[in-house]
Enzyme design. Sequence first.
Site, PDB file in Angstrom:
ATOM      1  N   ASP A   1       0.840  -1.202   0.000  1.00  0.00           N
ATOM      2  CA  ASP A   1       0.000   0.000   0.000  1.00  0.00           C
ATOM      3  C   ASP A   1       0.878   1.256   0.000  1.00  0.00           C
ATOM      4  OD1 ASP A   1      -2.174  -1.660   0.207  1.00  0.00           O
ATOM      5  OD2 ASP A   1      -2.281  -1.492   2.395  1.00  0.00           O
TER       6      ASP A   1
HETATM    7  N1  URA Z   1      -1.246  -5.963   3.784  1.00  0.00           N
HETATM    8  C1  URA Z   1      -1.727  -4.711   3.816  1.00  0.00           C
HETATM    9  O1  URA Z   1      -2.756  -4.451   4.408  1.00  0.00           O
HETATM   10  N2  URA Z   1      -1.022  -3.757   3.185  1.00  0.00           N
HETATM   11  C2  URA Z   1       0.146  -3.993   2.537  1.00  0.00           C
HETATM   12  O2  URA Z   1       0.737  -3.066   1.998  1.00  0.00           O
HETATM   13  C3  URA Z   1       0.632  -5.300   2.516  1.00  0.00           C
HETATM   14  C4  URA Z   1      -0.085  -6.271   3.141  1.00  0.00           C
END
Ligand code: URA
Length: 241
Positions: free
Chosen positions: A103
Amino acid sequence: MRIDQVLAHAGYGTRKQVRQLIKRRYVKVNGDVVTNHGLHVDPNTDVITVHDDEVTYQKYVYLMLNKPSGYITATHDRKHLTVLDLVPDQYVHYRLSPVGRLDKDTEGLLLITNDGKINHMLTSPKRNIWKTYEAVVSGVVTEKHVEQFRHGITLDDGYKTKPARLTIINIEGNRSLVNIMLTEGKYHQVKRMFQATDMEVLYLKRTKIGDIQLDDQLDPGQIRPLTAEEIAWLESLKEGE
Ligand code: URA
């Protein structure tokens, strides 16, 4: 492989620019000037030179990025900075892609490669490659949660996750520092797993993919090629095919 392809891959410009180099007789193979841009060569055994400098040819590139917060995991985007904006220019012609997705606000280990097979292997849930994250969570994580994660968590869309390994590192007041290991990567998976247990992820960082550990010498935003040992582990995945 065609000489113009090899040179384009090795960073000597577009196919058109490379053909100009050949036309101007700057390119030699095993000491002989190349006149035909379609000439077939073996980049691993033939000695290729441009302006008498030997060309080092590398088909695949494997990079480790310590992803900072604020960059999206994509190859290009009109509005936002992407992780590819952090890749040095010398790699531009390799058509690199990030392996999996972090993310925008997630930090840590992101592999970037042009090896599609490896990319698929590392991200396919069928391969059961463990991805490890460090998370700061609002709420007190207990052994009950560890057990729940071990059995899989039902997310907001009804999907039941594969078993995850949750380890409590430290609890301070109403905040928990944990490690979580997953073999799959559903959208916002870690955040949604904690949401399903009424907790919120405040900070998330990936620290490991399979045998590849985030290099603690890399500051956020820094990048380095994988070491021979790390690449050997990736190659071992291909052998298991
Ligand atoms: N899980 C999440 O919620 N975000 C990420 O970036 C990676 C795994």
